[in-house]
Design an enzyme around this catalytic site. Structure first.
Site, mmCIF file in Angstrom:
data_model
loop_
_atom_site.group_PDB
_atom_site.id
_atom_site.type_symbol
_atom_site.label_atom_id
_atom_site.label_comp_id
_atom_site.label_asym_id
_atom_site.label_seq_id
_atom_site.Cartn_x
_atom_site.Cartn_y
_atom_site.Cartn_z
ATOM 1 N N ASP A 30 32.570 46.908 36.362
ATOM 2 C CA ASP A 30 31.863 48.136 36.747
ATOM 3 C C ASP A 30 32.277 49.331 35.902
ATOM 4 O O ASP A 30 31.727 50.427 36.072
ATOM 5 C CB ASP A 30 32.059 48.434 38.234
ATOM 6 N N HIS A 31 33.196 49.109 34.964
ATOM 7 C CA HIS A 31 33.646 50.193 34.086
ATOM 8 C C HIS A 31 33.277 49.972 32.615
ATOM 9 O O HIS A 31 33.461 50.891 31.818
ATOM 10 C CB HIS A 31 35.150 50.383 34.214
ATOM 11 N N ASP A 33 40.801 53.124 37.922
ATOM 12 C CA ASP A 33 41.148 52.637 39.255
ATOM 13 C C ASP A 33 42.664 52.654 39.430
ATOM 14 O O ASP A 33 43.417 52.250 38.531
ATOM 15 C CB ASP A 33 40.602 51.227 39.451
ATOM 16 N N HIS A 87 39.714 50.534 32.037
ATOM 17 C CA HIS A 87 40.231 49.183 32.299
ATOM 18 C C HIS A 87 39.064 48.194 32.256
ATOM 19 O O HIS A 87 37.892 48.591 32.253
ATOM 20 C CB HIS A 87 40.972 49.110 33.636
ATOM 21 N N HIS A 109 34.110 57.298 42.322
ATOM 22 C CA HIS A 109 34.348 55.867 42.602
ATOM 23 C C HIS A 109 34.344 55.650 44.119
ATOM 24 O O HIS A 109 35.295 55.167 44.713
ATOM 25 C CB HIS A 109 35.683 55.431 41.976
ATOM 26 N N HIS A 154 37.503 46.003 34.216
ATOM 27 C CA HIS A 154 36.706 45.511 35.323
ATOM 28 C C HIS A 154 35.256 45.864 35.022
ATOM 29 O O HIS A 154 34.962 46.956 34.520
ATOM 30 C CB HIS A 154 37.160 46.130 36.648
ATOM 31 N N HIS A 198 46.985 49.013 39.524
ATOM 32 C CA HIS A 198 45.739 48.357 39.924
ATOM 33 C C HIS A 198 45.937 46.851 39.790
ATOM 34 O O HIS A 198 47.002 46.385 39.380
ATOM 35 C CB HIS A 198 44.590 48.871 39.045
#
Length: 331
Positions: A66-67, A209, A62, A268, A64, A139
């Site tokens: 941090d990914h 997530d 996804h 995570h 975001h 999410h």
């Protein structure tokens, strides 16, 4: 099958953990696959045994940061390392625009072919040794899990049965594997009579997530391995002034137990769970374990796990420093 965790922190890096990235390798394969690519993933790779030149495909769960914020740097470094093999990136709608902007605005000349595939829920893809299906999660933005089914092994010859007839390993074995009748000592041998039963491929899910692990439903039943986020304990989540859409250890353990998941690796991890806190990682482990009775690990950066064909998982450890030549031994 081998999994190497390159980043296991939630939302931001810490002194102990970088943000999300996971490498997957298959038996007797000369390439590997990356799932998510948080910021500084290329730095993590320098501390691992993995080679960027053998990276074949990247999957993003996804959008975001941090990914996937580690993608531009990794793509650029691949060029500088003279690794010019084709690289494929699979991600949600928007990943193409992000890469066109971040790579294009810097006038980066990659020097290799970059295939960008934007997927949607339910899409299925076939690779050399496995198939992959995109599953929806719950999410704050669209987030996905990847259901991976390794190909069955269907060409195992019954060598013991052939040797009993006086047939030693030879080109005849290859003919039988290819489904061709062969003649030996005036006897016609049928291929199906000398093939072992197919060996089922391993099944695993690598999830992004997700606040509701039960959404994975039937895909979890008797699953060989689930890799899933575990950002909070239930107590921490209940006391948050603002609720974020992530899984608690209690919910993860309950779902994995209900669906009889064989092996579970949680990652995570929220930064509050650390060695210098009164809430260390054991708090997360113990809460999952109260519900889940299967094999459980909480992943740390650079942990390596091996899942064998009997669905038995072992944590491996590095002998010596992490480098391209470092050995891996069973823990």
């Amino acid at each position: 099958m081998k999994l190497t965790f390159l980043g296991t922190s939630a939302s931001k890096p810490t002194k102990e953990r970088n943000v999300s990235a996971l490498a997957l390798e298959f038996d007797q394969d000369n390439k590997w696959y990356l799932f998510d690519c948080g910021e500084a993933t290329q730095h993590q790779l320098l501390k691992s045994y993995l080679s960027v030149s053998k990276l074949n495909t990247i999957f993003i769960t996804h959008l975001h940061g941090d990914h996937y914020y580690g993608l531009p740097g990794l793509l650029s470094s691949k060029t500088l390392d003279d690794s010019l093999s084709t690289l494929s990136i699979y991600g949600p709608l928007g990943i193409k625009k992000f890469l066109q902007c971040s790579v294009g605005i810097s006038e980066e000349k990659l020097g290799y072919k970059l295939d960008i595939i934007e997927f949607k829920s339910g899409d299925e893809f076939k690779f050399d040794k496995f198939s992959l299906k995109v599953l929806p999660l719950v999410h704050s933005i669209e987030s996905f899990a990847f259901y991976i089914k390794e190909d069955d092994i269907t060409n195992k010859i019954n060598e013991e049965k052939l040797r009993a007839l006086g047939i030693k390993p030879s080109a005849l074995y290859g003919e039988l594997k290819r489904g061709k009748r062969v003649e030996f000592n005036s006897q016609i041998l049928e291929p199906k009579e000398f093939m072992l039963k197919p060996v089922p491929g391993r099944r695993l899910i690598i999830a992004g997530d997700n606040s509701q692990p039960e959404i994975l439903d039937d895909y979890l039943k008797e699953l060989d391995l689930l890799v899933h986020e575990c950002t909070y304990t239930q107590e921490v989540y209940d006391n948050l002034p603002v609720k974020f859409m992530h899984t608690t250890a209690k919910d993860l353990g309950s779902t994995a137990q209900k669906m009889r998941v064989k092996n579970l690796i949680a990652n995570h991890i929220n930064p509050r769970f650390n060695k210098n806190s009164d809430m260390d990682i054991d708090v997360v482990y113990n809460e999952i374990k109260q519900k889940y009775k299967g094999k459980l690990f909480i992943a740390n950066d650079f942990d390596v796990y091996e899942l064998n064909r009997n669905a038995l998982i072992k944590k491996l450890k590095h002998k010596g420093s992490l480098s391209s030549s470092s050995a891996i031994i069973l823990d």
